[in-house]
Design a protein around this motif. Structure first.
Motif, PDB file in Angstrom:
ATOM      1  N   MET A 148       0.852  -1.205   0.000  1.00  0.00           N
ATOM      2  CA  MET A 148       0.000   0.000   0.000  1.00  0.00           C
ATOM      3  C   MET A 148       0.885   1.251   0.000  1.00  0.00           C
ATOM      4  N   VAL A 149       0.719   2.118  -1.034  1.00  0.00           N
ATOM      5  CA  VAL A 149       1.537   3.332  -1.131  1.00  0.00           C
ATOM      6  C   VAL A 149       0.938   4.400  -0.218  1.00  0.00           C
ATOM      7  N   MET A 150       1.803   5.010   0.612  1.00  0.00           N
ATOM      8  CA  MET A 150       1.305   6.058   1.516  1.00  0.00           C
ATOM      9  C   MET A 150       1.090   7.351   0.738  1.00  0.00           C
ATOM     10  N   MET A 151       0.098   8.089   1.161  1.00  0.00           N
ATOM     11  CA  MET A 151      -0.227   9.351   0.503  1.00  0.00           C
ATOM     12  C   MET A 151       0.615  10.472   1.134  1.00  0.00           C
ATOM     13  N   ASN A 152       1.099  11.428   0.302  1.00  0.00           N
ATOM     14  CA  ASN A 152       1.710  12.613   0.905  1.00  0.00           C
ATOM     15  C   ASN A 152       0.779  13.805   0.718  1.00  0.00           C
ATOM     16  N   GLU A 189       0.920  16.427  -1.103  1.00  0.00           N
ATOM     17  CA  GLU A 189       0.644  16.811  -2.505  1.00  0.00           C
ATOM     18  C   GLU A 189      -0.396  15.871  -3.120  1.00  0.00           C
ATOM     19  N   ASP A 190      -0.260  14.576  -2.828  1.00  0.00           N
ATOM     20  CA  ASP A 190      -1.265  13.602  -3.330  1.00  0.00           C
ATOM     21  C   ASP A 190      -2.647  13.981  -2.804  1.00  0.00           C
ATOM     22  N   PHE A 191      -2.674  14.348  -1.522  1.00  0.00           N
ATOM     23  CA  PHE A 191      -3.950  14.727  -0.896  1.00  0.00           C
ATOM     24  C   PHE A 191      -4.582  15.896  -1.652  1.00  0.00           C
ATOM     25  N   LYS A 192      -3.754  16.913  -1.936  1.00  0.00           N
ATOM     26  CA  LYS A 192      -4.298  18.102  -2.611  1.00  0.00           C
ATOM     27  C   LYS A 192      -4.748  17.775  -4.031  1.00  0.00           C
ATOM     28  N   THR A 193      -4.032  16.860  -4.679  1.00  0.00           N
ATOM     29  CA  THR A 193      -4.422  16.453  -6.037  1.00  0.00           C
ATOM     30  C   THR A 193      -5.795  15.761  -5.994  1.00  0.00           C
ATOM     31  N   ILE A 194      -5.976  14.902  -5.015  1.00  0.00           N
ATOM     32  CA  ILE A 194      -7.267  14.194  -4.890  1.00  0.00           C
ATOM     33  C   ILE A 194      -8.392  15.194  -4.613  1.00  0.00           C
ATOM     34  N   LEU A 195      -8.103  16.133  -3.736  1.00  0.00           N
ATOM     35  CA  LEU A 195      -9.098  17.163  -3.398  1.00  0.00           C
ATOM     36  C   LEU A 195      -9.544  17.896  -4.670  1.00  0.00           C
ATOM     37  N   HIS A 218      -8.326  11.230   4.933  1.00  0.00           N
ATOM     38  CA  HIS A 218      -9.096  11.847   6.025  1.00  0.00           C
ATOM     39  C   HIS A 218      -8.181  12.485   7.076  1.00  0.00           C
ATOM     40  N   ILE A 219      -7.068  11.835   7.331  1.00  0.00           N
ATOM     41  CA  ILE A 219      -6.123  12.391   8.309  1.00  0.00           C
ATOM     42  C   ILE A 219      -5.611  13.751   7.805  1.00  0.00           C
ATOM     43  N   TYR A 220      -5.278  13.814   6.515  1.00  0.00           N
ATOM     44  CA  TYR A 220      -4.854  15.109   5.945  1.00  0.00           C
ATOM     45  C   TYR A 220      -5.999  16.120   5.980  1.00  0.00           C
ATOM     46  N   LEU A 221      -7.211  15.629   5.688  1.00  0.00           N
ATOM     47  CA  LEU A 221      -8.364  16.537   5.613  1.00  0.00           C
ATOM     48  C   LEU A 221      -8.608  17.254   6.948  1.00  0.00           C
ATOM     49  N   ILE A 222      -8.457  16.520   8.042  1.00  0.00           N
ATOM     50  CA  ILE A 222      -8.713  17.105   9.364  1.00  0.00           C
ATOM     51  C   ILE A 222      -7.833  18.347   9.563  1.00  0.00           C
ATOM     52  N   ASP A 223      -6.548  18.217   9.290  1.00  0.00           N
ATOM     53  CA  ASP A 223      -5.660  19.368   9.499  1.00  0.00           C
ATOM     54  C   ASP A 223      -5.872  20.434   8.433  1.00  0.00           C
ATOM     55  N   TYR A 224      -6.147  19.983   7.227  1.00  0.00           N
ATOM     56  CA  TYR A 224      -6.349  20.930   6.118  1.00  0.00           C
ATOM     57  C   TYR A 224      -7.527  21.865   6.414  1.00  0.00           C
TER      58      TYR A 224
END
Ligand code: GRG
Length: 280
Positions: A1-5, A7-13, A268-274
Motif C-alpha cells: 500500500m503506497v502512503m499518501m503525501n 501533494e497527493d492529498f491536494k491532487t485528490i481534493l 481523512h487524516i490530511y483533511l482534518i488538518d487541512y
C-alpha cells in the motif's frame, strides 16, 4: 500500500472537486431561466461534503473507481447544502448580499426565484435519492439517513435553534446548534458511504463520530475566520481565542481517534488538518 503525501492529498481534493463541478454543469446544462439560476446556485463552493462522501466510499471499497450512482449520491448531498445556503441568505433569514464572493441568489434573481431554487434543489436531491433507492436497500438506507440529517432532527433544527436562541448562550447550546447545522451533513456524507458498504453498527458509529467532530472543528474554524454573519452564533461569544483553539485541537484529535479505526484513511487524516488550517 503506497502512503499518501500532502501533494497527493491536494491532487485528490482538486480531482474530486472537478468531478462534482462537472456533474453539476452537466445536470443543469440546458438553457432555460430555471437552469440559469440552478447553475448559479451550484457552480462553486469547496464541495467538502460530497468530497467527504466520495473519499469515505473509496476508503471503504479500496477502489479508486467511482460509478455514476455514487457521483449522483454525492451531488444529492451538495444540493441539500446549496439549498440551505440559498435559503439562509434570504432577507427573512440572514439577509446576505454576498455568498462565495458574488451576489446571493435572491440579489441576482429576486427573492421569489431564490425560494424556488432552494425548494428545487431540496426536491431534486430526494427525487434522485428515491431513484437510486430502486437499486436496493443500501441506497434506501443512505437516502433515509440524508433526509433525517437535513430535516427536523438535523440541519433545520439547527437553523431554528440559531434563529430562536436561548437568552443564555453557553458552550453546550452552541455545540448543539453546530452539531445540527453543520455536523449533521458531514455525518450524512460519511455514514451514507458506510451504509452503502454494509458496515457494522460499531464501524458506522466510528464514522459518524469522526464526521461529528470534523464538522464541529470546521464550524469553529469558520467562527475564527469570522465568516459568520452578524446574526449568527460565534464560539467567541462565550470562549476566548485560546479556549476556542484548544477546543479545535481537542475535536481534531477526537476526529482522528475515530477515523483511525479504519485502514486506508490517509486522505481523512490530511483533511482534518487541512480544514483547520484553511483561510476561507
Ligand atoms: C435554511 C434549512 C436551512 C438551513 C440553513 C447550513 C445553514 C443552515 C446555514 C448556512 C450558514 C452557516 C454558517 C451554516 C453552517 C454551515 C456552514 C459552515 C456552511 C458553509 O459551508 P462551506 O464553507 O460553504 O462548506 P461552501 O461555499 O464552500 O460550499
Amino acid at each position: 500500500m503506497v502512503m499518501m503525501n500532502k501533494e497527493d492529498f491536494k491532487t485528490i481534493l482538486k480531482k474530486d472537486k472537478k468531478i462534482i463541478d462537472r456533474a453539476f454543469e452537466e445536470k443543469f446544462k440546458d438553457d432555460n431561466p430555471l437552469n440559469e439560476a440552478l447553475r448559479y446556485a451550484t457552480d462553486s463552493g469547496k464541495r467538502i461534503r460530497p468530497i467527504l462522501f466520495l473519499e469515505s466510499y473509496k476508503m471503504l471499497t479500496k477502489k479508486s473507481y467511482l460509478n455514476d450512482e455514487i457521483i449522483e449520491m454525492a451531488l444529492n448531498i451538495e444540493m441539500i447544502h446549496a439549498y440551505s445556503l440559498v435559503h439562509d441568505d434570504l432577507p427573512s433569514m440572514d439577509n446576505d448580499d454576498l455568498r462565495r464572493g458574488k451576489p446571493t441568489v435572491h440579489k441576482k434573481f429576486g427573492e421569489d426565484i431564490a425560494i424556488l431554487i432552494g425548494d428545487s434543489l431540496l426536491n431534486l436531491a430526494f427525487e434522485n435519492s428515491l431513484n437510486l433507492a430502486k437499486n436496493g436497500q443500501r441506497f434506501l438506507d443512505a437516502s433515509l439517513y440524508l433526509s433525517k440529517a437535513s430535516g427536523i432532527d438535523g440541519m433545520i433544527k439547527g437553523q431554528v435553534y440559531d434563529l430562536r436562541r436561548n437568552l443564555e448562550i453557553d458552550l453546550s447550546y452552541i455545540l448543539e446548534v453546530y452539531k445540527n447545522k453543520t455536523s449533521r451533513l458531514f455525518m450524512a456524507a460519511c455514514v451514507m458511504a458506510g451504509l452503502l458498504n454494509g458496515l457494522s453498527e460499531d464501524k458506522l458509529k466510528a464514522l459518524e463520530n469522526y464526521a461529528y467532530y470534523l464538522g464541529l472543528s470546521f464550524q469553529i474554524q469558520d467562527d475564527l475566520l469570522d465568516k459568520n454573519e452578524k446574526n449568527e452564533l460565534n464560539i467567541l461569544s462565550c470562549k476566548s481565542l485560546d479556549e476556542a483553539n484548544s477546543l479545535l485541537l481537542d475535536f481534531n484529535n477526537k476526529a482522528k481517534e475515530n477515523i483511525n479505526k479504519f485502514k486506508n484513511n490517509d486522505f481523512h487524516i490530511y483533511l482534518i488538518d487541512y480544514l483547520t488550517e484553511r483561510t476561507k
